[in-house]
Scaffold this motif. Sequence first.
Motif, PDB file in Angstrom:
ATOM      1  N   GLU A 114       0.833  -1.208   0.000  1.00 20.79           N
ATOM      2  CA  GLU A 114       0.000   0.000   0.000  1.00 20.79           C
ATOM      3  C   GLU A 114       0.866   1.257   0.000  1.00 20.79           C
ATOM      4  O   GLU A 114       1.951   1.263   0.560  1.00 20.79           O
ATOM      5  CB  GLU A 114      -0.890   0.030   1.248  1.00 20.79           C
ATOM      6  CG  GLU A 114      -1.902  -1.083   1.338  1.00 20.79           C
ATOM      7  CD  GLU A 114      -3.061  -0.898   0.383  1.00 20.79           C
ATOM      8  OE1 GLU A 114      -3.467   0.261   0.141  1.00 20.79           O
ATOM      9  OE2 GLU A 114      -3.567  -1.907  -0.111  1.00 20.79           O
ATOM     10  N   LYS A 115       0.343   2.317  -0.604  1.00 23.53           N
ATOM     11  CA  LYS A 115       1.023   3.605  -0.554  1.00 23.53           C
ATOM     12  C   LYS A 115       0.790   4.244   0.807  1.00 23.53           C
ATOM     13  O   LYS A 115      -0.297   4.094   1.384  1.00 23.53           O
ATOM     14  CB  LYS A 115       0.481   4.545  -1.635  1.00 23.53           C
ATOM     15  CG  LYS A 115       0.819   4.124  -3.033  1.00 23.53           C
ATOM     16  CD  LYS A 115       0.258   5.113  -4.040  1.00 23.53           C
ATOM     17  CE  LYS A 115       0.580   4.672  -5.454  1.00 23.53           C
ATOM     18  NZ  LYS A 115      -0.020   5.570  -6.438  1.00 23.53           N
ATOM     19  N   GLN A 117      -0.257   7.002   3.489  1.00 23.71           N
ATOM     20  CA  GLN A 117      -1.368   7.953   3.488  1.00 23.71           C
ATOM     21  C   GLN A 117      -1.049   9.083   4.467  1.00 23.71           C
ATOM     22  O   GLN A 117      -0.342   8.884   5.436  1.00 23.71           O
ATOM     23  CB  GLN A 117      -2.660   7.264   3.920  1.00 23.71           C
ATOM     24  CG  GLN A 117      -3.093   6.117   3.042  1.00 23.71           C
ATOM     25  CD  GLN A 117      -3.558   6.581   1.679  1.00 23.71           C
ATOM     26  OE1 GLN A 117      -4.234   7.594   1.558  1.00 23.71           O
ATOM     27  NE2 GLN A 117      -3.170   5.853   0.643  1.00 23.71           N
TER      28      GLN A 117
END
Length: 146
Positions: A114-115, A117
Amino acid sequence: IRLCTDEEPVVNFYNELDGQLELSLELLDDFMGEAEEIYEHNSWLNYALPLHRLREMGYHDRIFDMLDERALTKGELRDFCFLLFGPENFDGVPDPSVDWSEFMKCIDGLLKREKPQWNPMKKKLAPWIDLKKLHKIYGDAACTIM
């Protein structure tokens, strides 16, 4: 109900309704207010803007309502992660009540895909879940009350 107000008596009235678990009512604060409420009970979670927008658009799952009311149980934590990462990515992830170590390894692997956030509490980019905090709160040595 969509309510947009900062009038304290109105907010308090709806917060009291929201606190009655038998009612199907979700009361959302503004993004920062909601992030602060969630951090108070589930500080391991980066309550990033996409989660808030999802809730603003009407997506409802009881887990989201619990985030700002109390700490999640291990079972609820698994359910939340299932929603966060998606069913297509969650096959084989063990129940954290049964195998905490393997659950943590799986979540670590999912987070790496996941990137980062924007974390409104830390005011910087961060993963969805702070694994160190998660382990400190729920780890095998942690005392859990169910």
